[in-house]
Design an enzyme around this catalytic site. Structure first.
Site, PDB file in Angstrom:
ATOM      1  N   PHE A 178     -45.067  50.477 -88.678  1.00  0.00           N
ATOM      2  CA  PHE A 178     -45.009  49.431 -87.647  1.00  0.00           C
ATOM      3  C   PHE A 178     -45.920  49.835 -86.481  1.00  0.00           C
ATOM      4  O   PHE A 178     -45.934  50.993 -86.073  1.00  0.00           O
ATOM      5  CB  PHE A 178     -43.560  49.291 -87.162  1.00  0.00           C
ATOM      6  CG  PHE A 178     -43.210  47.932 -86.647  1.00  0.00           C
ATOM      7  CD1 PHE A 178     -42.534  47.020 -87.438  1.00  0.00           C
ATOM      8  CD2 PHE A 178     -43.567  47.561 -85.359  1.00  0.00           C
ATOM      9  CE1 PHE A 178     -42.192  45.761 -86.946  1.00  0.00           C
ATOM     10  CE2 PHE A 178     -43.240  46.315 -84.865  1.00  0.00           C
ATOM     11  CZ  PHE A 178     -42.547  45.401 -85.654  1.00  0.00           C
ATOM     12  N   ALA A 233     -39.779  52.608 -87.028  1.00  0.00           N
ATOM     13  CA  ALA A 233     -39.089  53.719 -86.373  1.00  0.00           C
ATOM     14  C   ALA A 233     -37.612  53.772 -86.756  1.00  0.00           C
ATOM     15  O   ALA A 233     -37.005  54.846 -86.791  1.00  0.00           O
ATOM     16  CB  ALA A 233     -39.237  53.589 -84.860  1.00  0.00           C
ATOM     17  N   ALA A 290     -44.109  54.005 -82.895  1.00  0.00           N
ATOM     18  CA  ALA A 290     -44.339  53.326 -81.621  1.00  0.00           C
ATOM     19  C   ALA A 290     -43.398  52.133 -81.539  1.00  0.00           C
ATOM     20  O   ALA A 290     -43.477  51.230 -82.375  1.00  0.00           O
ATOM     21  CB  ALA A 290     -45.786  52.868 -81.505  1.00  0.00           C
ATOM     22  N   ILE A 347     -42.490  49.159 -79.164  1.00  0.00           N
ATOM     23  CA  ILE A 347     -43.060  48.450 -78.013  1.00  0.00           C
ATOM     24  C   ILE A 347     -42.148  47.281 -77.675  1.00  0.00           C
ATOM     25  O   ILE A 347     -41.885  46.425 -78.523  1.00  0.00           O
ATOM     26  CB  ILE A 347     -44.494  47.977 -78.337  1.00  0.00           C
ATOM     27  CG1 ILE A 347     -45.361  49.182 -78.755  1.00  0.00           C
ATOM     28  CG2 ILE A 347     -45.100  47.255 -77.137  1.00  0.00           C
ATOM     29  CD1 ILE A 347     -46.759  48.833 -79.236  1.00  0.00           C
ATOM     30  N   HIS A 352     -34.557  43.706 -79.652  1.00  0.00           N
ATOM     31  CA  HIS A 352     -34.651  44.568 -80.826  1.00  0.00           C
ATOM     32  C   HIS A 352     -35.077  45.984 -80.415  1.00  0.00           C
ATOM     33  O   HIS A 352     -34.662  46.969 -81.009  1.00  0.00           O
ATOM     34  CB  HIS A 352     -35.704  43.946 -81.760  1.00  0.00           C
ATOM     35  CG  HIS A 352     -35.576  44.333 -83.189  1.00  0.00           C
ATOM     36  ND1 HIS A 352     -34.417  44.172 -83.902  1.00  0.00           N
ATOM     37  CD2 HIS A 352     -36.480  44.873 -84.055  1.00  0.00           C
ATOM     38  CE1 HIS A 352     -34.618  44.605 -85.141  1.00  0.00           C
ATOM     39  NE2 HIS A 352     -35.843  45.042 -85.252  1.00  0.00           N
TER      40      HIS A 352
HETATM   41  N1  INI Z   1     -40.326  49.169 -85.571  1.00  0.00           N
HETATM   42  C1  INI Z   1     -41.133  49.973 -84.872  1.00  0.00           C
HETATM   43  O1  INI Z   1     -41.464  51.076 -85.341  1.00  0.00           O
HETATM   44  N2  INI Z   1     -41.586  49.595 -83.640  1.00  0.00           N
HETATM   45  C2  INI Z   1     -41.246  48.407 -83.076  1.00  0.00           C
HETATM   46  O2  INI Z   1     -41.727  48.118 -81.951  1.00  0.00           O
HETATM   47  C3  INI Z   1     -40.372  47.552 -83.797  1.00  0.00           C
HETATM   48  N3  INI Z   1     -39.990  46.269 -83.219  1.00  0.00           N
HETATM   49  O3  INI Z   1     -40.314  46.008 -82.065  1.00  0.00           O
HETATM   50  O4  INI Z   1     -39.328  45.471 -83.847  1.00  0.00           O
HETATM   51  C4  INI Z   1     -39.925  47.949 -85.082  1.00  0.00           C
HETATM   52  N4  INI Z   1     -39.109  47.174 -85.802  1.00  0.00           N
HETATM   53  C5  INI Z   1     -38.907  47.394 -87.224  1.00  0.00           C
HETATM   54  C6  INI Z   1     -37.813  48.382 -87.511  1.00  0.00           C
HETATM   55  O5  INI Z   1     -38.233  49.703 -87.223  1.00  0.00           O
HETATM   56  C7  INI Z   1     -37.399  48.348 -88.988  1.00  0.00           C
HETATM   57  O6  INI Z   1     -38.478  48.757 -89.800  1.00  0.00           O
HETATM   58  C8  INI Z   1     -36.934  46.960 -89.441  1.00  0.00           C
HETATM   59  O7  INI Z   1     -35.921  46.464 -88.594  1.00  0.00           O
HETATM   60  C9  INI Z   1     -36.379  47.011 -90.895  1.00  0.00           C
HETATM   61  O8  INI Z   1     -35.267  47.898 -91.011  1.00  0.00           O
END
Ligand code: INI
Length: 156
Positions: free
Chosen positions: A25, A59, A83, A85, A91
């Site tokens: 991500f 993350a 990262a 953001i 979320h």
């Molecule tokens: N994952 C990130 O690594 N950074 C982000 O900014 C982020 N936002 O903003 O949504 C993000 N979301 C995805 C999350 O880490 C999961 O992969 C997803 O929810 C599936 O489990």
């Protein structure tokens, strides 16, 4: 002061085996963290064969991969990179909070150092600043912390 025994890590001849766990991500930022982390390890003498890269979706998924790798064993330290953001979404709080908490829990329970190279910022500009521009590179910082902790843990 001369009588006080001080134990601290060094950066010379540390060696060791490292896993770098990287989230996809925001990859435009996270790839810069990864390159800087690898560059830092290698310039401090770590061999390419002693570094493993593991990719996860975001993350949120960092802790479970870190846990599996710690359980598998064989690593002197791990480096978690990502990262998160804010960008106006709630979320953010969940993802950033759980990534930090999950990684801290595993590190503290296992005694294996896990560097936290996850940007948690409000804007894309702040992320870019910390990924190789005016605020340095947090991937390099995380790799340095890993090296220092490996050296320190050997002495403790
Ligand atoms: N994952 C990130 O690594 N950074 C982000 O900014 C982020 N936002 O903003 O949504 C993000 N979301 C995805 C999350 O880490 C999961 O992969 C997803 O929810 C599936 O489990």
């Amino acid at each position: 002061m001369k009588e006080i025994r001080t134990i601290e890590g060094t950066f010379t001849d540390v060696g060791g085996r490292y896993a770098v766990v990287v989230s996809r991500f925001n990859s435009f930022v996270v790839e810069s963290l990864l390159q800087a982390a690898l560059d830092t390890l290698i310039r401090h003498g770590v061999k390419e064969k002693d570094i493993e890269i593991i990719r996860v979706p975001g993350a949120w998924e960092l802790p479970v991969a870190v846990k599996k790798l710690v359980d598998r064993g064989g690593f002197d330290a791990l480096i978690a990179l990502g990262a998160v953001i804010r960008g106006g979404t709630a979320h953010f709080e969940y993802v950033a909070g759980e990534a930090a908490k999950g990684i801290a829990t595993i590190q503290n329970a296992s005694g294996v150092p896990v560097s936290f190279g996850v940007l948690t910022v409000d804007t894309i500009e702040q992320a870019i600043e910390r990924a190789g521009t005016k605020a340095g590179n947090k991937g390099a910082d995380a790799a340095l912390s890993a090296l220092e902790m490996v050296s320190l843990c050997r002495q403790l």
